[in-house]
Design a protein around this motif. Structure first.
Motif, PDB file in Angstrom:
ATOM      1  N   ILE A  87      81.667 -23.509 -34.302  1.00 50.46           N
ATOM      2  CA  ILE A  87      80.355 -23.063 -34.793  1.00 50.46           C
ATOM      3  C   ILE A  87      79.891 -21.938 -33.886  1.00 50.46           C
ATOM      4  O   ILE A  87      79.679 -22.138 -32.690  1.00 50.46           O
ATOM      5  CB  ILE A  87      79.331 -24.225 -34.788  1.00 50.46           C
ATOM      6  CG1 ILE A  87      79.787 -25.342 -35.730  1.00 50.46           C
ATOM      7  CG2 ILE A  87      77.947 -23.721 -35.180  1.00 50.46           C
ATOM      8  CD1 ILE A  87      78.884 -26.566 -35.721  1.00 50.46           C
ATOM      9  N   LYS A 115      72.384 -22.650 -35.170  1.00 48.99           N
ATOM     10  CA  LYS A 115      73.484 -23.523 -34.749  1.00 48.99           C
ATOM     11  C   LYS A 115      73.032 -24.974 -34.609  1.00 48.99           C
ATOM     12  O   LYS A 115      73.694 -25.892 -35.094  1.00 48.99           O
ATOM     13  CB  LYS A 115      74.073 -23.046 -33.422  1.00 48.99           C
ATOM     14  CG  LYS A 115      74.726 -21.675 -33.462  1.00 48.99           C
ATOM     15  CD  LYS A 115      75.481 -21.381 -32.187  1.00 48.99           C
ATOM     16  CE  LYS A 115      74.606 -21.413 -30.956  1.00 48.99           C
ATOM     17  NZ  LYS A 115      73.534 -20.384 -30.983  1.00 48.99           N
ATOM     18  N   VAL A 131      80.956 -25.184 -29.926  1.00 50.23           N
ATOM     19  CA  VAL A 131      79.744 -24.456 -30.307  1.00 50.23           C
ATOM     20  C   VAL A 131      79.477 -23.411 -29.236  1.00 50.23           C
ATOM     21  O   VAL A 131      79.411 -23.740 -28.052  1.00 50.23           O
ATOM     22  CB  VAL A 131      78.537 -25.417 -30.430  1.00 50.23           C
ATOM     23  CG1 VAL A 131      77.304 -24.664 -30.915  1.00 50.23           C
ATOM     24  CG2 VAL A 131      78.861 -26.569 -31.374  1.00 50.23           C
TER      25      VAL A 131
END
Length: 509
Positions: free
Chosen positions: A167, A175, A415
């Motif tokens: 992500i 996010k 992420v």
């Protein structure tokens, strides 16, 4: 979006052009349908435009310029005659995504449509394309140009989780909301485990509102402050050298001493390092291994171990939460480990420890147990701290997760705001990418090079993504799909309305 949009005028390979109907609008990223012969349907995505006129050639331009006076003005009625009406056309340039035959079977591009075929918008009859995008973990609606189609989009967890996810987006791109929506889908599904290291304690207050939170949400905190949280305990026997090296820098002699201590004292090595003086530790190592280590070498190890003991309030016979966390994950629960009051050193050590335990536990399963175990996904925020180009090493726990964990039904979701900081070996292993707004061209170029799907033609679209909009690229989808991510509040409200009757009636979800 539905309805007539224009006519095809050119096709070569997967590249097509069509004339946009005078009264229609087509935008960057619009997903459209070309009606072929014998019931074939070609799905295309517009990525650029040009305007052509009968006056576009140099002779035509010179002729129009001759109609202007010395001030660059012209008679408006005469100008309208030359430039208006059917003299100008807007041409859309598009790429073919896939096509379906008359039976509704979907295929990758194998041929191209014929000249002057009709181009139209998506509608409910395009079930072959739409069914492939649904998945069992929903996170948003299909986006087409400036519009949003009421079609839920998701991923299939059994396929995507073991093959890792990424992500990526700048601050404010959405996010955190995306991770929360994915966690909510997992809470409602119950077929997968999810471990989130909640650095800012931002997930609990939202996920606790989920109707299934009481059954499927487990929260651990070193200092619990609500009845929903459980005490996070770390035992001395839980810690291994990899957990220590993850949170501090060590020289080669210090690394050697660290692994020697673990080998000599086994599960008691941390307890003994904290209990004995440096001189006694040096004598013990010299007697067992024949090596003499300097005091400052052992002092560094003792200092890091002491810091972790204070961080997690560790006691010689204190309880450990590792076993219960592993059990929760294998039961398909979402586990939050809250780290707001934990230092960076403690956070890195704990993240490494739990991830390593999950990998070891999964690798030790027998074939029958492995078949029955539910896949587990680990969410790692600011992943470049662990998997950056400098931090990536073969003995790094997260590097092992990326390269080996899919064999054991364990996946990693990295992420990060700057994917260019991650090691190329990490990006190459992420088979599902969620690409939100990225300001830096270097980040976009890195993902274009590493993405399993061709997203080069979506540059304009990716560059102009708004908050909550993203491109999803995964192995089993035939193209990278544009998505409008659900707002968590709206998604929870809808899930509650749809699922609560089934829950109250004891019906299966």
């Amino acid at each position: 979006m539905t309805g007539y949009k224009g006519r095809l005028t050119y096709a070569k390979g997967t590249y097509v052009e069509f004339v946009v109907a005078p009264d229609q609008e087509v935008d960057f990223g619009d997903i459209l349908v070309v009606e072929g012969k014998n019931g074939d349907r070609f799905y295309i995505r517009a990525h650029d435009f040009k305007v052509k006129s009968r006056w576009s050639g140099i002779n035509g331009v010179n002729y129009l310029m001759s109609k202007l006076d010395e001030n660059g003005q012209a008679d408006q009625e005469e100008l309208a005659f030359y430039l208006g009406g059917n003299h100008t056309v807007k041409i859309a340039m598009a790429e073919q995504l896939c096509y379906s035959d008359a039976a509704g079977s979907l295929f990758n591009p194998k041929t191209c449509p014929d000249f002057f075929c009709e181009v139209r918008g998506l509608d409910s009859d395009d079930s072959a394309l739409l069914s492939e995008l649904k998945g069992d973990l929903e996170f948003g609606l299909l986006k087409s140009g400036r519009g949003v189609i009421s079609l839920p989009v998701g991923i299939y967890g059994a396929k995507s989780i073991p093959e890792h996810m990424g992500i990526f987006g700048t601050t404010g791109s959405g996010k955190s909301n995306l991770v929360k929506v994915l966690a909510s889908s997992l809470l409602g599904n119950g077929a997968y485990g999810l471990l989130i290291f909640d650095v800012h304690n931002e997930y609990f207050q939202d996920l606790i509102k989920h109707p299934m939170a009481q059954e499927r949400l487990s929260v651990y905190n070193v200092n619990p402050y609500s009845p929903h949280e459980m005490k996070l305990g770390v035992g001395f026997a839980d810690i291994e050298p990899e957990d220590i090296t993850a949170c501090a820098s060590f020289t080669e002699p210090q690394m050697d001493a660290l692994y020697k201590l673990s080998s000599v004292w086994q599960d008691q090595w941390v307890s003994n390092v904290l209990q004995y003086d440096v001189a006694d530790i040096a004598d013990e190592l010299a007697g067992c291994t024949g090596q003499k280590f300097q005091s400052r070498t052992l002092s560094k190890i003792k200092s890091v171990c002491w810091n972790l003991q204070q961080e997690f309030k560790m006691e010689p016979e204190g309880p450990s939460s590792v076993g219960s966390i592993l059990a929760d994950l294998r039961q398909g629960k979402v586990v939050l480990v809250e780290l707001k009051n934990v230092s960076n050193v403690g956070e890195q050590a704990l993240s490494t420890l739990l991830s390593r335990k999950i990998l070891q536990h999964s690798a030790a399963m027998g074939l029958e147990e492995k078949d029955q175990a539910k896949p587990v996904l680990i969410v790692l925020e600011e992943a470049h701290r662990f998997l950056g180009k400098k931090e990536y090493t073969s003995n790094n726990t997260f590097a092992q997760l990326v390269s080996e964990a899919r064999k054991f039904n364990v996946g990693l979701c990295v992420v990060d705001q700057q994917p260019r900081l991650l090691a190329d070996k990490v990006l190459s292993q992420l088979n599902t990418l969620f690409i939100l707004g990225l300001a830096a061209k270097g980040d976009r170029n890195k993902l274009e090079a590493m993405c399993r799907k061709d997203i080069l033609q979506q540059r304009n679209e990716i560059k102009n993504l708004d908050c909550g909009e993203m491109i999803v690229a995964t192995n089993y989808m035939r193209f990278a799909a544009p998505v409008k991510v659900h707002k968590l509040e709206d998604y929870l409200e809808r899930w509650t309305q749809e699922a609560m009757p089934a829950v109250s009636g004891n019906a299966p979800l």
